[in-house]
Design a protein around this motif. Sequence first.
Motif, PDB file in Angstrom:
ATOM      1  N   THR A  77       1.207  -1.212   0.174  1.00 12.41           N
ATOM      2  CA  THR A  77      -0.127   0.065   0.323  1.00 12.41           C
ATOM      3  C   THR A  77       0.444   0.962   0.130  1.00 12.41           C
ATOM      4  O   THR A  77       2.037   1.028  -0.071  1.00 12.41           O
ATOM      5  CB  THR A  77      -0.749   0.531   1.196  1.00 12.41           C
ATOM      6  N   VAL A  78      -0.008   2.407   0.188  1.00 10.35           N
ATOM      7  CA  VAL A  78       0.553   3.991  -0.602  1.00 10.35           C
ATOM      8  C   VAL A  78      -0.139   4.831   1.002  1.00 10.35           C
ATOM      9  O   VAL A  78      -0.499   4.444   0.933  1.00 10.35           O
ATOM     10  CB  VAL A  78       0.322   4.117  -1.112  1.00 10.35           C
ATOM     11  N   CYS A  79       0.728   5.207   2.021  1.00  8.63           N
ATOM     12  CA  CYS A  79       1.120   5.768   3.071  1.00  8.63           C
ATOM     13  C   CYS A  79       0.486   7.424   2.280  1.00  8.63           C
ATOM     14  O   CYS A  79       0.756   7.825   1.583  1.00  8.63           O
ATOM     15  CB  CYS A  79       2.322   5.747   3.479  1.00  8.63           C
ATOM     16  N   ILE A 136     -11.237   4.544   2.531  1.00  6.49           N
ATOM     17  CA  ILE A 136     -11.676   2.855   2.377  1.00  6.49           C
ATOM     18  C   ILE A 136     -11.715   2.710   3.893  1.00  6.49           C
ATOM     19  O   ILE A 136     -11.242   3.259   4.641  1.00  6.49           O
ATOM     20  CB  ILE A 136     -10.281   2.246   1.707  1.00  6.49           C
ATOM     21  N   PRO A 137     -11.946   1.184   3.829  1.00  4.88           N
ATOM     22  CA  PRO A 137     -12.168   0.699   4.823  1.00  4.88           C
ATOM     23  C   PRO A 137     -10.500   0.592   6.617  1.00  4.88           C
ATOM     24  O   PRO A 137      -9.582   0.164   5.863  1.00  4.88           O
ATOM     25  CB  PRO A 137     -12.466  -1.117   4.689  1.00  4.88           C
ATOM     26  N   SER A 138     -11.220   1.330   7.385  1.00  3.87           N
ATOM     27  CA  SER A 138      -9.789   1.121   7.745  1.00  3.87           C
ATOM     28  C   SER A 138      -9.315  -0.554   7.987  1.00  3.87           C
ATOM     29  O   SER A 138      -9.632  -1.291   8.833  1.00  3.87           O
ATOM     30  CB  SER A 138     -10.071   1.851   9.259  1.00  3.87           C
ATOM     31  N   GLY A 139      -7.688  -0.712   7.626  1.00  2.47           N
ATOM     32  CA  GLY A 139      -6.553  -1.195   8.147  1.00  2.47           C
ATOM     33  C   GLY A 139      -7.482  -2.886   7.604  1.00  2.47           C
ATOM     34  O   GLY A 139      -7.484  -4.179   8.064  1.00  2.47           O
ATOM     35  N   SER A 181      -6.503  -3.544   4.551  1.00  2.00           N
ATOM     36  CA  SER A 181      -4.815  -4.761   4.238  1.00  2.00           C
ATOM     37  C   SER A 181      -3.754  -5.180   5.474  1.00  2.00           C
ATOM     38  O   SER A 181      -3.828  -4.361   6.181  1.00  2.00           O
ATOM     39  CB  SER A 181      -4.241  -3.893   3.365  1.00  2.00           C
ATOM     40  N   SER A 182      -3.043  -6.102   4.880  1.00  2.00           N
ATOM     41  CA  SER A 182      -2.679  -6.448   5.334  1.00  2.00           C
ATOM     42  C   SER A 182      -0.808  -7.116   4.989  1.00  2.00           C
ATOM     43  O   SER A 182       0.294  -7.303   5.045  1.00  2.00           O
ATOM     44  CB  SER A 182      -2.501  -8.509   6.126  1.00  2.00           C
ATOM     45  N   GLN A 183      -0.809  -6.127   3.890  1.00  3.51           N
ATOM     46  CA  GLN A 183      -0.008  -6.245   2.968  1.00  3.51           C
ATOM     47  C   GLN A 183       1.197  -4.958   3.233  1.00  3.51           C
ATOM     48  O   GLN A 183       1.073  -4.247   4.491  1.00  3.51           O
ATOM     49  CB  GLN A 183      -0.444  -6.147   1.355  1.00  3.51           C
ATOM     50  N   PRO A 184       2.470  -5.781   3.641  1.00  2.00           N
ATOM     51  CA  PRO A 184       3.748  -4.537   3.331  1.00  2.00           C
ATOM     52  C   PRO A 184       2.787  -3.097   2.722  1.00  2.00           C
ATOM     53  O   PRO A 184       2.587  -2.987   2.467  1.00  2.00           O
ATOM     54  CB  PRO A 184       4.376  -4.982   2.516  1.00  2.00           C
ATOM     55  N   ILE A 185       3.643  -1.710   3.578  1.00  2.00           N
ATOM     56  CA  ILE A 185       3.393  -0.098   3.042  1.00  2.00           C
ATOM     57  C   ILE A 185       4.427  -0.062   2.235  1.00  2.00           C
ATOM     58  O   ILE A 185       5.242   0.784   3.343  1.00  2.00           O
ATOM     59  CB  ILE A 185       3.089   0.554   4.695  1.00  2.00           C
ATOM     60  N   HIS A 203      -2.127   1.173   8.478  1.00  2.00           N
ATOM     61  CA  HIS A 203      -2.319   0.411   8.092  1.00  2.00           C
ATOM     62  C   HIS A 203      -3.478   1.773   7.713  1.00  2.00           C
ATOM     63  O   HIS A 203      -4.764   2.089   6.713  1.00  2.00           O
ATOM     64  CB  HIS A 203      -3.390  -0.412   7.028  1.00  2.00           C
ATOM     65  N   THR A 204      -3.840   2.147   8.891  1.00  2.00           N
ATOM     66  CA  THR A 204      -5.145   3.146   8.881  1.00  2.00           C
ATOM     67  C   THR A 204      -4.798   4.393   7.904  1.00  2.00           C
ATOM     68  O   THR A 204      -5.639   5.241   7.592  1.00  2.00           O
ATOM     69  CB  THR A 204      -5.393   3.968  10.276  1.00  2.00           C
ATOM     70  N   GLU A 205      -3.591   4.761   7.554  1.00  2.00           N
ATOM     71  CA  GLU A 205      -3.469   6.242   6.668  1.00  2.00           C
ATOM     72  C   GLU A 205      -3.006   5.774   4.914  1.00  2.00           C
ATOM     73  O   GLU A 205      -2.549   6.241   4.696  1.00  2.00           O
ATOM     74  CB  GLU A 205      -1.968   5.901   7.455  1.00  2.00           C
ATOM     75  N   ASP A 206      -3.189   4.176   4.614  1.00  2.00           N
ATOM     76  CA  ASP A 206      -3.307   3.838   3.671  1.00  2.00           C
ATOM     77  C   ASP A 206      -4.085   4.974   2.330  1.00  2.00           C
ATOM     78  O   ASP A 206      -5.505   4.970   3.055  1.00  2.00           O
ATOM     79  CB  ASP A 206      -3.708   2.605   3.437  1.00  2.00           C
ATOM     80  N   ILE A 207      -3.546   4.766   0.818  1.00  2.00           N
ATOM     81  CA  ILE A 207      -4.362   5.937   0.537  1.00  2.00           C
ATOM     82  C   ILE A 207      -5.514   5.433  -0.479  1.00  2.00           C
ATOM     83  O   ILE A 207      -5.047   4.012  -0.804  1.00  2.00           O
ATOM     84  CB  ILE A 207      -3.332   7.102  -0.902  1.00  2.00           C
ATOM     85  N   GLY A 208      -6.082   6.028  -0.634  1.00  2.90           N
ATOM     86  CA  GLY A 208      -7.587   5.398  -1.622  1.00  2.90           C
ATOM     87  C   GLY A 208      -7.879   6.776  -2.616  1.00  2.90           C
ATOM     88  O   GLY A 208      -7.296   8.043  -2.192  1.00  2.90           O
ATOM     89  N   ILE A 209      -7.888   6.779  -4.360  1.00  2.00           N
ATOM     90  CA  ILE A 209      -7.605   7.688  -4.925  1.00  2.00           C
ATOM     91  C   ILE A 209      -9.242   7.193  -5.894  1.00  2.00           C
ATOM     92  O   ILE A 209      -8.995   5.657  -5.636  1.00  2.00           O
ATOM     93  CB  ILE A 209      -6.534   7.994  -5.652  1.00  2.00           C
ATOM     94  N   SER A 210      -9.408   7.989  -6.750  1.00  2.00           N
ATOM     95  CA  SER A 210      -9.746   7.479  -8.482  1.00  2.00           C
ATOM     96  C   SER A 210      -9.889   8.186  -8.907  1.00  2.00           C
ATOM     97  O   SER A 210      -9.414   9.549  -9.058  1.00  2.00           O
ATOM     98  CB  SER A 210     -11.809   7.762  -7.667  1.00  2.00           C
ATOM     99  N   CYS A 211      -9.895   7.631  -9.949  1.00  2.00           N
ATOM    100  CA  CYS A 211      -9.860   7.934 -11.479  1.00  2.00           C
ATOM    101  C   CYS A 211     -10.036   8.225 -12.301  1.00  2.00           C
ATOM    102  O   CYS A 211     -11.386   7.999 -12.733  1.00  2.00           O
ATOM    103  CB  CYS A 211      -8.277   7.195 -12.390  1.00  2.00           C
ATOM    104  N   SER A 212      -9.759   8.833 -13.669  1.00  2.00           N
ATOM    105  CA  SER A 212     -10.547   9.063 -14.607  1.00  2.00           C
ATOM    106  C   SER A 212      -9.840   9.195 -15.988  1.00  2.00           C
ATOM    107  O   SER A 212      -9.781   9.341 -16.240  1.00  2.00           O
ATOM    108  CB  SER A 212     -11.507  10.652 -14.711  1.00  2.00           C
ATOM    109  N   ARG A 213     -11.316   9.112 -16.888  1.00  2.00           N
ATOM    110  CA  ARG A 213     -10.513   8.622 -18.194  1.00  2.00           C
ATOM    111  C   ARG A 213     -10.823   9.979 -19.031  1.00  2.00           C
ATOM    112  O   ARG A 213     -11.054   9.449 -19.875  1.00  2.00           O
ATOM    113  CB  ARG A 213     -11.572   6.784 -18.967  1.00  2.00           C
ATOM    114  N   ASN A 214     -12.066  10.244 -18.309  1.00  2.94           N
ATOM    115  CA  ASN A 214     -11.843  11.511 -19.584  1.00  2.94           C
ATOM    116  C   ASN A 214     -11.149  12.792 -19.046  1.00  2.94           C
ATOM    117  O   ASN A 214     -10.438  12.539 -18.324  1.00  2.94           O
ATOM    118  CB  ASN A 214     -13.789  12.664 -18.590  1.00  2.94           C
ATOM    119  N   ALA A 215     -11.361  14.456 -19.539  1.00  3.74           N
ATOM    120  CA  ALA A 215     -10.425  15.117 -19.624  1.00  3.74           C
ATOM    121  C   ALA A 215     -10.532  15.435 -17.925  1.00  3.74           C
ATOM    122  O   ALA A 215     -11.430  15.446 -17.905  1.00  3.74           O
ATOM    123  CB  ALA A 215      -9.897  15.989 -19.924  1.00  3.74           C
TER     124      ALA A 215
END
Length: 571
Positions: free
Chosen positions: A371-373, A401-404, A406-410, A439-451
């Motif tokens: 994940t990404v902090c 995103i749901p807190s915690g 992920s159990s993956q590396p940060i 993992h409470t600091e993991d980043i969630g983002i949303s992207c777009s295909r439009n300009a």
Amino acid sequence: GTFNGTNSCTHTEDIGISCSRNAHIFFKLVNGPNGDSLNEGRVQIYAYANIITRWTWHDVCADEWDLSDADAVCLNLGYPYAVVASKGSQYGTHINGTTWEFDLHCGATDVIPSECSFSNSTTCSQGTAGILCSTERRIDGSLRLADGGSKRYGGRLEYSIGSHWVTLCYNGWNITDAQVACRQMGFDSVISLYKTARTLAYSISLGELSCNGSEQSLQYCPGTNISLCSDSEHVGIICSTKQIRLMDGPNLVNEGRVEVYDDDQWYGLCAYNWDTHGADVVCRHLGYHYAIIANRNHYGSSGRTSNFSFSCTGNENSIDECSTISLNLCQSTAGVVCSSSPLENGAMRLAFYVLRYGGRLEYYFNGQWGTVCGTNWNYVDANVACKKMGFLTEEYYRINIPSGSSSQPIWVNNVECAGNETNLIDCSGTFNGTNSCTHTEDIGISCSRNAHIFFKLVNGPNGGSLNEGRVQIYAYANIINRWDWHDVCADEWDLSDADAVCLNLGYPYAVVASKGSQYGTHINGTTWEFDLHCGTTDIIPSECSFSNSATDVIPSEYHMLSRNSWNTMFD
């Protein structure tokens, strides 16, 4: 029975049998596709006397398993030869998972199991043996797949000439030729064509093959001309018994609704248990490298949804190797965005789907997703990440995103991008897991295909209400041909449109969507040029459509009372 010649039989019904000087040896195949394939499945042995001390069925260990062994088993079961001998427990294990106790050793000239040797295997590192037997007799031009390891339907392609199996030189082959080879062996489609090393004594070239893809076997392809060759690279292919396609994506072949072909019809794949593991396998099945996001219900409906879904670990070569889950009811269809870029350090994806192109941002490093902090994270960083994944821009640089979860590396922290980078790793920051984040600091983002699409509200009460006013849009590229702010026409304006704009501005929903220029017009009164069309399920503007309105007479605005974070919509 009758033993005096009184019968109505003909000599076409005469029986042939094979006898043995060894103890009784029987085989069966279990857990084949749909549980009813007599010529395919996990190999089990039933033996007596000097082989085991009791009558029972045991799995066969795959450590020494090869096509010589598989040929002997197929012949014992009444089939002429083996097409594939797979390892890695492709068809599961015995119910208690501990009963593969026997290695089967057959040479190239052993044609019945009584001529093979057996040994007790106390350890078995490559799982249970699997097999696919041919129902067609072996002739010149027959094909099989050798040394595929844990690939259920993959391996080095071998060609039958006389009593020999030979390899095929790779030069001149393409994916269409491989499709015909798969069809000839009884498969529905080809997943990949690859190069493999030569191991047999003889190799041949089939000449300048020019298959068009519709042929039933290689011998019908134009240009076939057999000759010896000495190339070091030979043909390897992976085939599939399932056909999968992506439909109704935004003019992109790597995105869309996942459909499977079953009972002579295409069905939207039920999204039960749908996640990045299954999406990775579907993408790999289709010739891509991995899934960027596994989403649901974003590409319309095929009219029919499957009554099954798949459960995958993510390591399978094709969907054939995943287990099937039967369902009585399905409420959503699977969608996916696949990546045509290799899976390597610096790759990114969106996991734990929240929006169409939104989820937890994950980063690939040293063979593992992490994940990404969120320390110092902003929209510039998110924009770089979205572009790396093939999108045009970020929609929201931070989503809940749901807190915690992920159990993956940060892996990543303290990212600071200038905005012109092509990947996060080109920005400043740490990318090797050295951080004190949780993992409470993991980043969630949303992207777009439009300009780039931005909204603002102007001329609200006293000029200072951030959540109320006249709607203006700032757009680029395919929406308008310049960067500028424009009023939005109110002719088609409703709460669905207003909800999408509120969400874009960070508010959870719209209270009022009004018409009639309640908050005035642009300073020159002539620049409202765009209609905004959002459905009830469009929750971000990138999922809405836009149109230029040359006859608009009423610009729009909306009235918004709540100042709560839009993230509460996903709490």
